[in-house]
Design an enzyme around this catalytic site. Structure first.
Site, PDB file in Angstrom:
ATOM      1  N   ARG A  58     -44.172  99.603  59.519  1.00 50.45           N
ATOM      2  CA  ARG A  58     -44.382  98.377  60.145  1.00 50.45           C
ATOM      3  C   ARG A  58     -44.615  98.366  61.517  1.00 50.45           C
ATOM      4  O   ARG A  58     -44.195  97.592  62.353  1.00 50.45           O
ATOM      5  CB  ARG A  58     -43.392  97.402  59.732  1.00 50.45           C
ATOM      6  CG  ARG A  58     -42.924  97.098  58.216  1.00 50.45           C
ATOM      7  CD  ARG A  58     -44.151  96.659  57.402  1.00 50.45           C
ATOM      8  NE  ARG A  58     -44.076  96.674  56.014  1.00 50.45           N
ATOM      9  CZ  ARG A  58     -44.195  97.414  55.315  1.00 50.45           C
ATOM     10  NH1 ARG A  58     -44.816  98.664  55.771  1.00 50.45           N
ATOM     11  NH2 ARG A  58     -43.991  97.364  53.832  1.00 50.45           N
ATOM     12  N   SER A 109     -42.168  88.130  55.600  1.00 47.10           N
ATOM     13  CA  SER A 109     -41.110  88.889  55.784  1.00 47.10           C
ATOM     14  C   SER A 109     -40.358  88.578  57.168  1.00 47.10           C
ATOM     15  O   SER A 109     -41.123  88.766  58.130  1.00 47.10           O
ATOM     16  CB  SER A 109     -40.919  90.029  55.508  1.00 47.10           C
ATOM     17  OG  SER A 109     -41.261  90.428  54.160  1.00 47.10           O
ATOM     18  N   GLU A 141     -39.417  91.871  61.731  1.00 43.84           N
ATOM     19  CA  GLU A 141     -40.849  92.286  61.311  1.00 43.84           C
ATOM     20  C   GLU A 141     -41.708  91.485  62.049  1.00 43.84           C
ATOM     21  O   GLU A 141     -42.969  91.632  62.403  1.00 43.84           O
ATOM     22  CB  GLU A 141     -40.906  92.383  59.943  1.00 43.84           C
ATOM     23  CG  GLU A 141     -42.181  92.861  59.552  1.00 43.84           C
ATOM     24  CD  GLU A 141     -42.072  93.073  57.818  1.00 43.84           C
ATOM     25  OE1 GLU A 141     -43.306  92.925  57.092  1.00 43.84           O
ATOM     26  OE2 GLU A 141     -41.254  93.756  57.541  1.00 43.84           O
TER      27      GLU A 141
END
Length: 293
Positions: A160, A209, A280
């Site tokens: 990520r 998320s 995130e």
């Protein structure tokens, strides 16, 4: 290309929060992007690209930057043999549809990422065992310093994460895929979408998320569920009753309220599990998570 002032970001983000951008433009060509970057450089204004506005939490008071949303040719998708060429503004769903129609597999995981190709590169987006770094061949990036093609290793892709920064605009990506029966692709996508719908609040306004999964036996969602945070609400924002690693706009939410939920989630995760959760979601403008104490 028109550069507008005071465009409200709340209408351009999936959570539906955020104040006005100092300036906003929809470049359709690489030349448009270069023009926008020159405009910003001449005025000393920062630049940010927002894609479809997912994975984004923009400041309530607004963002002192030129905000770009790629369109036109920069959102187009074509196929050349086993290579999918997609503009940075192309929706993942459109790219996946074109791949399936061309009998190219390997991008099915993107059905669970409701954003753009550029955003997927920016954060090395992934789901269900797949991620951009595994299919990415190279990317064309434009910045105030010039333009050029970068490989995955030059992008610094990891979980990520990429080394890209605001002001670097992904205008095109080439994805190396593999031949696969379109019927099989469709079946895989159907299965993944069913799993996503069963586990995530897909019919609510969220930014996706919230936290990266930590190096722990529990995922971020399971950890926050164990902390008793499902359904926890501050103002118009609430932690999803369905999946604790999502924040929903339950009505009139503000970015400050979503941020307050994130602060509380990190506090409880540290208190109960000794884990410091890392966000995130991309923070845009004067939005900052305070350090845990």
């Amino acid at each position: 290309m028109t550069i507008e002032e005071g465009v409200e970001l709340a209408g351009l983000t999936t959570l539906g929060t955020g104040g006005p951008a100092r300036a906003f433009a929809r470049p359709e060509t690489e030349a448009d992007v270069e023009e926008a970057l020159r405009w910003a450089a001449e005025r000393g204004v920062a630049v940010a690209t927002i894609g479809l506005g997912s994975n984004l939490l923009a400041a309530d008071e607004g963002v002192d930057a030129l905000v770009l949303r790629l369109a036109g040719g920069l959102a187009a998708v074509t196929v050349d043999g086993e290579v999918l060429r997609a503009g940075g503004g192309a929706a993942n769903a459109v790219a996946l549809h074109r791949a399936r129609a061309s009998g190219l597999g390997g991008f099915e995981f993107a059905c669970a990422i409701p954003g753009t190709i550029g955003g997927g590169v920016w954060m090395n987006g992934g789901a269900y065992g797949g991620e951009f770094s595994r299919v990415l061949e190279r990317v064309r990036v434009v910045s105030a310093d010039g333009s050029g093609w970068l490989t995955p290793s030059e992008l610094g892709l990891s979980y990520r994460h990429s080394d890209l920064r605001h002001g670097q605009v992904v205008v095109e990506a080439k994805l190396r895929l593999e031949p696969r029966d379109p019927v099989e692709i469709k079946a895989t996508v159907r299965e993944l979408n069913a799993r996503r719908k069963a586990a995530q609040p897909t019919n609510r306004r969220t930014f996706g998320s919230v936290f990266k999964n930590p190096e722990h036996e529990l995922s971020a969602g399971r950890m926050l569920e164990a902390c008793g945070l499902k359904g926890h609400r501050i103002g118009g924002a609430q932690i999803s009753p369905k999946h604790a690693n999502f924040i929903e706009n339950a009505g009139g939410a503000r970015t400050a309220e979503a941020l307050a939920l994130m602060v509380e989630a990190r506090r409880r995760a540290r208190e109960q599990f000794g884990v410091e959760l890392r966000h995130e979601v991309e923070l845009l403008g004067a939005v900052e998570l305070p350090p845990l104490t």
